[in-house]
Motif scaffolding. Sequence first.
Motif, PDB file in Angstrom:
ATOM      1  N   LEU A 172      36.015  37.398  40.811  1.00  0.00           N
ATOM      2  CA  LEU A 172      36.336  38.802  41.027  1.00  0.00           C
ATOM      3  C   LEU A 172      37.842  38.952  41.230  1.00  0.00           C
ATOM      4  O   LEU A 172      38.501  38.067  41.793  1.00  0.00           O
ATOM      5  CB  LEU A 172      35.603  39.349  42.253  1.00  0.00           C
ATOM      6  CG  LEU A 172      34.135  39.755  42.072  1.00  0.00           C
ATOM      7  CD1 LEU A 172      33.518  40.102  43.427  1.00  0.00           C
ATOM      8  CD2 LEU A 172      34.007  40.941  41.119  1.00  0.00           C
ATOM      9  N   VAL A 181      38.107  45.247  45.336  1.00  0.00           N
ATOM     10  CA  VAL A 181      37.797  44.642  44.040  1.00  0.00           C
ATOM     11  C   VAL A 181      38.270  45.572  42.937  1.00  0.00           C
ATOM     12  O   VAL A 181      38.226  46.790  43.071  1.00  0.00           O
ATOM     13  CB  VAL A 181      36.279  44.388  43.916  1.00  0.00           C
ATOM     14  CG1 VAL A 181      35.905  43.985  42.501  1.00  0.00           C
ATOM     15  CG2 VAL A 181      35.843  43.321  44.908  1.00  0.00           C
ATOM     16  N   PRO A 201      34.807  42.744  48.488  1.00  0.00           N
ATOM     17  CA  PRO A 201      34.020  41.641  47.915  1.00  0.00           C
ATOM     18  C   PRO A 201      33.354  40.794  48.993  1.00  0.00           C
ATOM     19  O   PRO A 201      33.757  40.791  50.161  1.00  0.00           O
ATOM     20  CB  PRO A 201      35.071  40.818  47.174  1.00  0.00           C
ATOM     21  CG  PRO A 201      36.301  40.988  48.014  1.00  0.00           C
ATOM     22  CD  PRO A 201      36.243  42.403  48.563  1.00  0.00           C
ATOM     23  N   GLY A 219      31.401  39.092  37.821  1.00  0.00           N
ATOM     24  CA  GLY A 219      31.663  38.929  39.244  1.00  0.00           C
ATOM     25  C   GLY A 219      30.876  37.804  39.883  1.00  0.00           C
ATOM     26  O   GLY A 219      31.183  37.397  41.010  1.00  0.00           O
TER      27      GLY A 219
END
Length: 810
Positions: free
Chosen positions: A593, A536, A554, A589
């Motif tokens: 993301l 990320v 993520p 997020g």
Amino acid sequence: MDDQLAALADAHGVATWYEDADQKRADVDPDVVVAVLAELGVDASTPEAVRRALAAPRPAPKTIVLREGDVLTEPGVLALEDGSTLDLPATPPLGYHHLGDRTVIVAPRALPPVPKTWGWMLQLYAMRSDESWGMGDFADLATIARRSATELGAGVLLVNPVQAVSPTVPVERSPYSPSSRRFANPLYLRIADTDAYQRADDETRRRVDALRPDNDTDLIDYDAVWTAKKAALELLWESRLSHPDATMSPGGAPTGVSYPSGTMSPGGASAGMSYPRGTMETGAGGHGQAEPGGRPAGTAGHAATAANHPLAATNRAATAADWAGAAADPAGAAANPAGVGANRAAAAANPADAGANPADAGANPAGVRAGLPSEVAGLAGEGGGEGGDHAAHAGGWVEPPGGAADLPSGAAGLSGEAAGLLSGEVDQSAGEGGRSGAGDRELWDFARFCALAEKHGPDWRTWPEQDRDPATAQADPDRVAFHAWLQHLCEAQLTRAREAANAMAVGIVHDLPVGVHPGGADTWAVRDAFAPDVRVGAPPDAFSQLGQDWNLPPWRPDRLAEQGYEPFRAVLRSVLKHGDGIRIDHVAGLWRLWWIPPGEPPKRGTYVRYDENAMLAVLTLEAHRANAVVVGEDLGTVEPKVTEQLHAHGMLSSAVLWFQRDYKKPGHPLKPPRTWTETAMASISTHDLPTAAGFLQAEHVRVRAELGQFAGDVEREYRSAATERAELEELLKTEGVPADDLVTALHALLAKAPSLLLLTSPQDALGDTRQPNLPGTVDQYPNWRIPLPVRVGGLFTDARVLRVAEVLRR
């Protein structure tokens, strides 16, 4: 980009273009889209593969999201989280329910209003007291909470993340790269505040005291602190096991303990117990009445937040409370699992009655412990579990039949102590959302990870093949029990810190990092929820022209939906268990993301969408059940809908003085504080930005110039900093704020904002020029290692702090 590839990407939430920091369209390279789709399990490597993927039937959504009062129109029978059923169509209650194999989430429409107050943004490690062992700890947090409320009139403390890192050296210094977001960091334990230390003999205490590291280092030495604390805790662990009162029965219970009549009734409340007004009526959607000072009623003991935390999941608090014949135990406070989403049928029948840890009982741990055998008193005082993890089920006590025998596969060989800590209800799950089985399993897995990390290192991806998989991993049972015990100690001390904040209008707000270390405990134990090879980050902007790589894996949005968002729920509960609020780092997020596929630089990524309705529903429901405030960190390049939806759900956004500008006007002038957003947590700076004094002295320019972080003319950066300072001085003049002391003046300017929460840091108040963290550096700058220039006690007598408190208090 090919239309079919674009259609496939859109169907899976993968962006083919986005709006960059300059509000211009940026197209994503097709091969990046193909790579990201592959990480979601979608083959788009050839045109034929794309056609097949488009033609494949899409499964029905696994999660249905409703808001309070909505009607579920589908036919069928809804299995409610309390074990009852509801014929559809109907209006289901708040909670997590099941319609066949689908999860139905029913959340409040919005959280209640947040009281106006001011407070601190704390870097806890930096807050050393005379009693600290080289860094600030949970006892220092309690002291700061108590004294800030009573002496300075503060109403909120925002604390840096205190989630667990790997128990290895070198210690991970960044609080924003934890090994697990579901467990706490024993590095913050106050050794002398454990019951094990209090019960130890004089010789053991002397040996423990001799381990105390230097408390006056120029920088925080995490390795020295953890080495010393770990050795001290191991001494206390050994001493505790040899204590005469600590004898464990095969089932894990201290010997000689009889269970009184206050065991759990089928309705969930302990028999013969009455609950005062103000308990949480979460099943009916109520938040309780507000007590003086703005805190919702019934939260003094904070029981309603406890049950769903992995550490409290096994009713450790209820065990200790029933042993004592009291309504609840503040150390664990699991008296109402159903009322806070634990979904145990036993406690769900009457959320209003079974729902809360009574304020008058929760505020007095010593009273709860009175008259207990010493080992059971340890259970009540040390987070509800120094060895007695028994199962509290619908009909009363269920004694574990064989200690370790009922643990998950692979637990054979656990010592009696390990069985006492980790057995109980591991294999006796109570249904969706319930922590009765999952909680013990989560703690057991986490403790196993810690034991294995000590042997093989902090990153499970480098371990021997057998140990990389939790299903086949084998760990030293005594080390597993030791690390489980450390989590009980953390739970107890975090609870005491929260109780110390009872006089505050809001209380302690814990910071939630955006992710976890890729080789840490969470990705080891809950790996099916992650996209493990993705990192990320953020796309290029003016500050980071090559983009940002945070090296955090993520969650996969499709897996979250399949699992009813349980991984997200577990993380929120773990934080809210010991918090009156939660700050979501990089809250955008929850919407999307920036995914960087394997082998690519940060700029070669794209956005992946999450189901914002489901993410917000879970966040709202968990915060509602915990009577907690929610703050979203929405700084930087964030879609406008993020801030709008935060506010619509009763959550706060973030406002920082340096960024409060009118970007629609030429030159982007600073906005007068009176025009700032009311529903916000406002501050002068953050941990990633210059302090007030550092900004005024252009210290941030000097440091970055010395480290070679500027590609262009350094003198231009100094001129830019001088211009920004002049703009601030002009705003002070326009607002009529005396500028003889600029640091105090900036706080007076902040105080003019209508924002509900006004926060400052001790570093800002003291005029410290050193910012806690300098983005873009690792070892070049002492990130997360700079101690406060005064001890905790001196903070409350320093004239600069008193001036700042006076202007912010209202």
